[in-house]
Write an enzyme that holds these catalytic residues in place. Structure first.
Site, PDB file in Angstrom:
ATOM      1  N   LYS A 252      43.021 -80.893 -68.016  1.00  0.00           N
ATOM      2  CA  LYS A 252      42.064 -79.839 -68.820  1.00  0.00           C
ATOM      3  C   LYS A 252      42.310 -78.546 -68.435  1.00  0.00           C
ATOM      4  CE  LYS A 252      38.063 -79.123 -71.049  1.00  0.00           C
ATOM      5  NZ  LYS A 252      37.578 -78.018 -70.767  1.00  0.00           N
TER       6      LYS A 252
ATOM      7  N   GLU B 189      44.517 -72.123 -74.147  1.00  0.00           N
ATOM      8  CA  GLU B 189      43.378 -71.752 -74.820  1.00  0.00           C
ATOM      9  C   GLU B 189      43.221 -70.276 -74.724  1.00  0.00           C
ATOM     10  OE1 GLU B 189      38.792 -72.119 -74.312  1.00  0.00           O
ATOM     11  OE2 GLU B 189      39.636 -74.234 -75.059  1.00  0.00           O
TER      12      GLU B 189
END
Length: 307
Positions: free
Chosen positions: A180, A187
């Site tokens: 993650k 991102e």
């Protein structure tokens, strides 16, 4: 205890389970609702009594049948540590704790070791999906022993998006949050690229409709993505983003990604630059730019702007 919101299909009923969920903020509250829609029983606890199903962690644990699964959705760091510590005193051997917050993977290893001394399992789970997760499902990246993951699997299946993708057993304890973390680093870089392209388009007089250029990229291009869709949504609400201040916070995971890259000698120039761009956004009067302006004036006589 709240009633189940929906009756699941017959082939799912044998896998129904109870879950304790700690932390009912924007993410946790929506996760509780999605899990209940799948037919599972969720007992939620939050410091806000208006959204809580029980009044304490002890009451939450006592309301679940063994072997218990308690999913923690509280801020990383001290809040997660104190919650795990308290659950370690309340749970029994065979129970499992899931950390679904944004903890650092090294904390996962510490929590797993502490709970293992008491016979309690631990699963770390990176969760992505934000405010859209209730309707669309959450992307899940989880780490831990297969035996512990199996105890949580029905809830993982309820949370993930429909279809074959969106969830992965990433590896050992810590692997879920590490995955993650890298996801969030990527991102950062993707958002920075869209932002830089938008600013350049806005700066050129010959370009008259930047918003529609972004909209046109949503089909047939190699840079189309959900982030691009969200960028168009933002431009529809405020075409030139005039209502916003150019300030962007960082959650910490971008920093951890860069630190992990250094530790493993892996070059991450794009992600690192996007993190530093966030830092720059917080400087209304950049000290670095002062030095650059002074140097340009010294060697080239370039004009400087005085306060």
């Amino acid at each position: 205890m709240p009633e189940r919101a929906h009756t699941p299909p017959r082939n799912q009923r044998e896998q129904l389970m109870e879950l304790g969920l700690v932390g009912l903020g924007k993410m946790g509250g929506n996760m509780r609702e999605r899990i209940r829609r799948a037919g599972h029983t969720v007992v939620g606890y939050d410091r806000n009594p208006d959204v809580s199903d029980v009044h304490s962690l002890r009451e939450l644990v006592d309301s679940l049948q063994a072997p218990r699964v308690v999913w923690v959705m509280v801020p990383a760091g001290a809040a997660t540590q104190s919650t795990v510590d308290e659950l370690g005193e309340l749970l029994e051997p065979g129970d499992v704790v899931v950390d679904g917050g944004n903890s650092r993977w090294t904390d996962d290893e510490k929590h797993a070791a502490e709970l293992a001394e008491k016979g309690i399992g631990f699963v770390d789970c990176g969760v992505s999906g934000g405010v859209h997760g209730l309707a669309n499902g959450y992307a899940l990246m989880y780490g831990g022993d297969a035996e512990d993951v199996a105890k949580v699997q029905p809830v993982l299946d309820a949370l993930k998006p429909e279809g074959d993708f969106g969830a992965v057993h990433a590896g050992k304890v810590g692997a879920g949050h590490f995955a993650k973390m890298v996801h969030n680093g990527i991102e950062y870089a993707m958002m920075q690229a869209y932002a830089e392209g938008w600013e350049l388009l806005e700066a050129v007089d010959s370009v008259t409709d930047v918003r529609e250029i972004f909209r046109s990229w949503r089909e047939g291009t190699v840079i189309r993505s959900w982030l691009l869709d969200l960028a168009v949504n933002a431009l529809d609400e405020d075409e030139h983003l005039e209502k916003l201040r150019g300030f962007a916070q960082d959650s910490g995971e971008g920093r951890w990604t860069v630190e992990a890259a250094i530790d493993n000698a892996v070059p991450l120039p794009a992600i690192t630059a996007s993190l530093f761009a966030r830092f720059a956004s917080r400087q209304e009067d950049s000290p670095q730019m002062k030095m650059i302006a002074a140097l340009r004036n010294q060697f080239g006589g370039h004009a400087v702007t005085q306060k």
